[in-house]
Design a protein around this motif. Sequence first.
Motif, PDB file in Angstrom:
ATOM      1  N   ALA A  84      33.502  29.709  36.706  1.00 18.41           N
ATOM      2  CA  ALA A  84      32.765  30.754  36.134  1.00 18.41           C
ATOM      3  C   ALA A  84      33.530  32.121  36.063  1.00 18.41           C
ATOM      4  CB  ALA A  84      31.629  31.232  37.236  1.00 18.41           C
ATOM      5  N   GLU A  85      34.736  31.831  36.633  1.00 19.23           N
ATOM      6  CA  GLU A  85      35.758  33.329  36.479  1.00 19.23           C
ATOM      7  C   GLU A  85      36.518  33.329  35.205  1.00 19.23           C
ATOM      8  OE1 GLU A  85      36.256  35.861  38.421  1.00 19.23           O
ATOM      9  OE2 GLU A  85      35.328  35.406  40.228  1.00 19.23           O
ATOM     10  N   LEU A  86      36.509  32.163  34.565  1.00 20.67           N
ATOM     11  CA  LEU A  86      37.408  31.867  33.542  1.00 20.67           C
ATOM     12  C   LEU A  86      37.053  32.780  32.321  1.00 20.67           C
ATOM     13  CD1 LEU A  86      38.079  28.142  33.128  1.00 20.67           C
ATOM     14  CD2 LEU A  86      39.720  29.703  33.607  1.00 20.67           C
ATOM     15  N   PRO A  87      35.696  32.984  31.866  1.00 19.58           N
ATOM     16  CA  PRO A  87      35.601  33.821  30.914  1.00 19.58           C
ATOM     17  C   PRO A  87      35.895  35.191  31.037  1.00 19.58           C
ATOM     18  CG  PRO A  87      33.649  32.921  31.378  1.00 19.58           C
ATOM     19  CD  PRO A  87      34.873  32.278  32.350  1.00 19.58           C
ATOM     20  N   ARG A  88      35.733  35.634  32.441  1.00 14.58           N
ATOM     21  CA  ARG A  88      35.800  37.142  32.722  1.00 14.58           C
ATOM     22  C   ARG A  88      37.396  37.572  32.876  1.00 14.58           C
ATOM     23  NH1 ARG A  88      31.196  35.774  35.878  1.00 14.58           N
ATOM     24  NH2 ARG A  88      32.329  35.107  37.828  1.00 14.58           N
ATOM     25  N   ALA A  89      38.311  36.443  32.773  1.00 10.63           N
ATOM     26  CA  ALA A  89      39.645  36.916  33.079  1.00 10.63           C
ATOM     27  C   ALA A  89      40.324  36.878  31.642  1.00 10.63           C
ATOM     28  CB  ALA A  89      40.387  35.283  33.762  1.00 10.63           C
ATOM     29  N   ASP A  90      41.249  37.803  31.460  1.00 10.42           N
ATOM     30  CA  ASP A  90      42.246  38.288  30.492  1.00 10.42           C
ATOM     31  C   ASP A  90      43.309  37.116  30.360  1.00 10.42           C
ATOM     32  OD1 ASP A  90      40.710  40.422  29.232  1.00 10.42           O
ATOM     33  OD2 ASP A  90      41.021  41.422  31.117  1.00 10.42           O
ATOM     34  N   VAL A  91      43.669  36.949  31.758  1.00 15.10           N
ATOM     35  CA  VAL A  91      45.189  36.077  32.002  1.00 15.10           C
ATOM     36  C   VAL A  91      44.618  35.018  32.979  1.00 15.10           C
ATOM     37  CG1 VAL A  91      47.391  35.911  32.492  1.00 15.10           C
ATOM     38  CG2 VAL A  91      46.423  37.884  31.240  1.00 15.10           C
ATOM     39  N   VAL A  92      44.809  34.087  32.688  1.00 14.50           N
ATOM     40  CA  VAL A  92      44.750  32.734  33.844  1.00 14.50           C
ATOM     41  C   VAL A  92      46.339  32.377  34.175  1.00 14.50           C
ATOM     42  CG1 VAL A  92      43.778  30.574  34.459  1.00 14.50           C
ATOM     43  CG2 VAL A  92      42.543  32.020  33.281  1.00 14.50           C
ATOM     44  N   ILE A  93      46.525  32.361  35.578  1.00 14.68           N
ATOM     45  CA  ILE A  93      47.637  31.807  35.897  1.00 14.68           C
ATOM     46  C   ILE A  93      47.690  30.768  37.017  1.00 14.68           C
ATOM     47  CG2 ILE A  93      49.610  32.585  37.374  1.00 14.68           C
ATOM     48  CD1 ILE A  93      49.280  35.478  36.418  1.00 14.68           C
ATOM     49  N   HIS A  94      48.364  29.867  36.693  1.00 15.72           N
ATOM     50  CA  HIS A  94      48.534  28.420  37.640  1.00 15.72           C
ATOM     51  C   HIS A  94      50.002  28.140  38.171  1.00 15.72           C
ATOM     52  CE1 HIS A  94      47.889  24.477  39.180  1.00 15.72           C
ATOM     53  NE2 HIS A  94      46.731  24.407  38.836  1.00 15.72           N
ATOM     54  N   ALA A  95      50.078  28.442  39.259  1.00 21.01           N
ATOM     55  CA  ALA A  95      51.556  28.037  39.835  1.00 21.01           C
ATOM     56  C   ALA A  95      51.593  26.638  40.091  1.00 21.01           C
ATOM     57  CB  ALA A  95      51.632  28.967  41.119  1.00 21.01           C
ATOM     58  N   GLY A  96      51.377  25.673  39.519  1.00 16.81           N
ATOM     59  CA  GLY A  96      51.782  24.253  39.679  1.00 16.81           C
ATOM     60  C   GLY A  96      50.985  23.285  40.820  1.00 16.81           C
ATOM     61  N   ASP A  97      51.540  22.061  40.493  1.00 17.46           N
ATOM     62  CA  ASP A  97      50.769  21.032  41.322  1.00 17.46           C
ATOM     63  C   ASP A  97      49.508  20.646  40.609  1.00 17.46           C
ATOM     64  OD1 ASP A  97      53.037  20.254  42.613  1.00 17.46           O
ATOM     65  OD2 ASP A  97      52.066  20.256  44.516  1.00 17.46           O
ATOM     66  N   TRP A  98      49.569  20.237  39.417  1.00 14.49           N
ATOM     67  CA  TRP A  98      48.253  19.991  38.565  1.00 14.49           C
ATOM     68  C   TRP A  98      47.963  18.630  38.753  1.00 14.49           C
ATOM     69  CZ3 TRP A  98      46.578  23.577  34.769  1.00 14.49           C
ATOM     70  CH2 TRP A  98      47.368  24.651  34.544  1.00 14.49           C
ATOM     71  N   VAL A  99      48.781  17.634  38.729  1.00 17.79           N
ATOM     72  CA  VAL A  99      48.807  16.358  38.825  1.00 17.79           C
ATOM     73  C   VAL A  99      48.272  15.849  37.699  1.00 17.79           C
ATOM     74  CG1 VAL A  99      47.705  14.252  40.152  1.00 17.79           C
ATOM     75  CG2 VAL A  99      48.751  16.301  41.352  1.00 17.79           C
ATOM     76  N   ASP A 100      47.216  16.147  36.993  1.00 18.03           N
ATOM     77  CA  ASP A 100      46.519  15.757  35.781  1.00 18.03           C
ATOM     78  C   ASP A 100      46.705  16.750  34.475  1.00 18.03           C
ATOM     79  OD1 ASP A 100      44.544  17.412  36.330  1.00 18.03           O
ATOM     80  OD2 ASP A 100      43.089  16.419  35.593  1.00 18.03           O
ATOM     81  N   THR A 101      46.864  16.215  33.187  1.00 20.20           N
ATOM     82  CA  THR A 101      46.921  17.020  31.986  1.00 20.20           C
ATOM     83  C   THR A 101      45.655  17.558  31.805  1.00 20.20           C
ATOM     84  OG1 THR A 101      46.849  15.200  31.008  1.00 20.20           O
ATOM     85  CG2 THR A 101      48.890  15.791  31.386  1.00 20.20           C
ATOM     86  N   ALA A 102      44.499  16.897  31.987  1.00 19.54           N
ATOM     87  CA  ALA A 102      43.129  17.401  31.822  1.00 19.54           C
ATOM     88  C   ALA A 102      42.764  18.704  32.177  1.00 19.54           C
ATOM     89  CB  ALA A 102      42.082  16.299  32.306  1.00 19.54           C
TER      90      ALA A 102
END
Length: 171
Positions: free
Chosen positions: A24-42
């Motif tokens: 729910a936060e995604l549309p409110r964010a101007d920038v999304v940051i992910h610092a790794g360990d996803w495991v999946d590409t989806a």
Amino acid sequence: MRLLLMSDTHLPKRAKQLPAPLLAELPRADVVIHAGDWVDTATLDLLESRSNRFIGVYGNNDGPELRARLPEIARADLDGLRVGVVHETGAAQGREARCATRFPDLDVLVFGHSHIPWDTTAPTGLRLLNPGSPTDRRRRPHCTYMTAAVKNGELTDVRLHRLPPREPADG
């Protein structure tokens, strides 16, 4: 500028999907940051497609497909704030000094790996932020993520968000 920070999602190993409050936060964010360990590409595909601007890195649990799409270290200028993202920073003891030496050109360093939220400032002024994990709390009482704001080169309103308990991935 509103930031959404996350790390260590480990999908689908730790959870089947990202928690609804985080999505729910995604549309409110101007920038999304992910610092790794996803495991999946989806999860990477989802965040890239639903983010206004996306910054991410790979972690130690990420395989060749993710490493081919993401850097080990990312840097960005966000309204005059020099931000870096990396997965691992080493042991907690000495982290501020070690990161200040390694990243003297940054104002903020977002990192992951430990799944433990972290918010400190090195003597040099480098702010270190670990949003924890939204899917794997490890030794912590809650799964977490962070939001923050950037205005005129200043980081403000840094908030750690606790997520409600979830069912295990197998249950």
